[in-house]
Design a protein around this motif. Structure first.
Motif, PDB file in Angstrom:
ATOM      1  N   ASN A 186      53.003  13.862 -18.824  1.00  0.00           N
ATOM      2  CA  ASN A 186      51.678  13.450 -19.326  1.00  0.00           C
ATOM      3  C   ASN A 186      51.259  12.096 -18.753  1.00  0.00           C
ATOM      4  O   ASN A 186      50.570  11.328 -19.415  1.00  0.00           O
ATOM      5  N   ILE A 189      47.601  10.980 -18.958  1.00  0.00           N
ATOM      6  CA  ILE A 189      46.945  10.819 -20.263  1.00  0.00           C
ATOM      7  C   ILE A 189      46.868   9.338 -20.616  1.00  0.00           C
ATOM      8  O   ILE A 189      47.774   8.571 -20.314  1.00  0.00           O
ATOM      9  N   SER A 191      47.872   6.865 -22.424  1.00  0.00           N
ATOM     10  CA  SER A 191      49.004   6.856 -23.350  1.00  0.00           C
ATOM     11  C   SER A 191      48.919   5.780 -24.424  1.00  0.00           C
ATOM     12  O   SER A 191      49.761   5.727 -25.296  1.00  0.00           O
ATOM     13  N   TYR A 196      47.959  10.475 -29.104  1.00  0.00           N
ATOM     14  CA  TYR A 196      48.999  10.852 -28.142  1.00  0.00           C
ATOM     15  C   TYR A 196      50.315  10.184 -28.518  1.00  0.00           C
ATOM     16  O   TYR A 196      51.366  10.809 -28.522  1.00  0.00           O
TER      17      TYR A 196
END
Length: 472
Positions: A186, A189, A191, A196
């Motif tokens: 990921n 993404i 973060s 998340y």
């Protein structure tokens, strides 16, 4: 491993298969479906009753199997933890009533205080604002020390201790590897996004708890390495520490990183070695070039560059409401408190009283966004929930347990394990200032209790060695 193979030779193939199936079921299967293990359990019970040798083997080993299952529950299986506790209770009963062994309380002052808090606290909380409704919750929160007590009566030999220790480290490694793989998969993404971050292994708080105390425990052991030869002999601990520490960084939980910092400072003060401090400084400095920018961005915002749109700021401001709301709770329930997990009414009432006509509460966020009902702090929760009874907790945490720490540091034997357990507990104290690790994230309290068990285990070993020296 050799001992395990020799032990299993006493069982036939069907019994070995039954043991394996039961272990798998105890770890992974929920209560509803656990019924499928009854035939295998009955088969083993039959062999237990019929054959004295097998009976002795089961009695001797059921406790350590329970401890292993319990410790696995720290990382990925609540079922495992619950079943492990049951097996440890069975083992304890066998030891006391069948083997006629003496009950071990470890460091009596600490253990007696825990028992007193559990028993007298049930009576106390029944008079709280939430009344008898909070008794069950109080027991659930405060009974976790019983596993420490059980392990002290089950884990007597060094080989048993090593099995428990390695199981704990294995659990931390599993969590750390999850976060490493998750970050790789990921990477694109954002973060720092709170949703998340909270979708971590089991829960980001539980994960950070085991990674923080696991890495600190290993750091304490590694710090006591004296020679190159020891480095080679402890290479597994070193590699495990690196992996677990990386996993901790990837959780991006600031409080756990502060806990790590406090633990490292303690070790440097109480076991100073300038060569190790220099090496630690160089390794710490190198993290700036290794740690991804998204993580540095989150850690850097501990105290600076706040804005209402920041995840850090929103989290911190909500904590401020919870802290003030908990003090407000205590002021209205000074004697008996609001009851175990009974503070939500008062915290929400405080938020209502501090909301303006535009629906904005203190620090400028919408009142609708604030749904919390506790302090997000071990210490404020204790104060708000139990009133003046909380002084017993504080005596335990800040007088009795530190006194054990000081006693343990006087003996040089097994100093690495002791230091590791001590700084694991210190990191828990620090993280607990801003997270409800005692009650609302109880699995992390269980890890703290395991660190306490390790310290008491070696404290008892030191006492035993002293007695042997006096006899000589």
């Amino acid at each position: 491993m050799k001992n395990i193979i020799e032990t299993l030779k006493n069982f036939n193939l069907i019994e070995k298969i039954s043991i394996l199936i039961l272990l798998i079921l105890f770890i992974f299967v929920n209560d509803k479906n656990l019924i499928i293990g009854i035939p295998f359990l009955l088969l083993l019970t039959y062999s237990f009753i019929k054959d004295k040798t097998k009976r002795e083997i089961i009695i001797e080993n059921i406790g350590i199997v329970g401890a292993v299952l319990y410790l696995l529950g720290f990382s990925f299986s609540d079922y495992s933890s619950n079943r492990g506790s049951c097996l440890m209770i069975l083992s304890f009963l066998f030891q006391i009533f069948y083997k006629k062994k003496k009950i071990e309380f470890g460091e009596k002052k600490i253990m007696y205080m825990f028992f007193f808090i559990l028993i007298f606290g049930c009576i106390w909380t029944s008079f709280s604002y939430d009344g008898v409704n909070s008794i069950g919750r109080f027991i659930k929160v405060n009974k976790r020390f019983l596993e420490t007590f059980l392990m002290l009566n089950i884990i007597k030999e060094k080989r048993q201790f090593i099995v428990a220790e390695k199981t704990f480290i294995l659990g931390a490694l599993i969590v750390a590897i999850y976060y490493m793989l998750d970050y790789i998969l990921n990477y694109n993404i954002a973060s720092t996004h709170v949703n998340y971050r909270c979708e971590g292994f089991k829960n980001v708080t539980y994960s950070a708890g085991i990674l923080m105390m696991g890495s600190m425990y290993l750091f304490g052991k590694i710090w006591e390495i004296k020679t190159i030869k020891e480095i080679y002999s402890k290479y597994i601990d070193i590699i495990s520490f690196i992996i677990i520490f990386i996993g901790l960084i990837l959780t991006k939980l600031r409080a756990s990183l502060l806990g790590i910092g406090a633990g490292i400072i303690f070790i440097i003060i109480f076991s100073f070695d300038w060569k190790k401090v220099l090496l630690l400084f160089l390794l710490g400095s190198s993290l700036i070039f290794v740690v991804p920018d998204t993580i540095i961005e989150r850690v850097r915002h501990i105290t600076i560059e706040k804005s209402i749109k920041s995840v850090n700021t929103g989290s911190d401001n909500m904590r401020r409401i919870m802290w003030q709301g908990s003090v407000y709770t205590w002021k209205n329930n000074k004697i008996f408190g609001a009851g175990a997990r009974g503070t939500k009414y008062w915290v929400q009432k405080f938020a209502d009283e501090n909301t303006d006509k535009n629906g904005k509460t203190l620090y400028g966020f919408n009142r609708e966004e604030f749904t919390y009902g506790e302090a997000h702090s071990i210490y404020l929760n204790m104060l708000a929930e139990t009133g003046i009874f909380s002084i017993l907790y504080f005596i335990q945490l800040f007088i009795f347990i530190p006194s054990l720490v000081l006693k343990s540091l006087k003996a040089n034997k097994n100093k690495g394990e002791k230091l590791g357990a001590i700084v694991g507990m210190i990191s828990y104290y620090i993280m607990g200032a801003v997270w409800s690790l005692w009650g609302y994230y109880g699995a992390v309290q269980s890890i703290f209790q395991f660190m306490l068990f390790i310290l008491i285990y070696f404290y008892l070993e030191d006492l035993q060695n002293k007695r042997k020296e006096i006899i000589k």
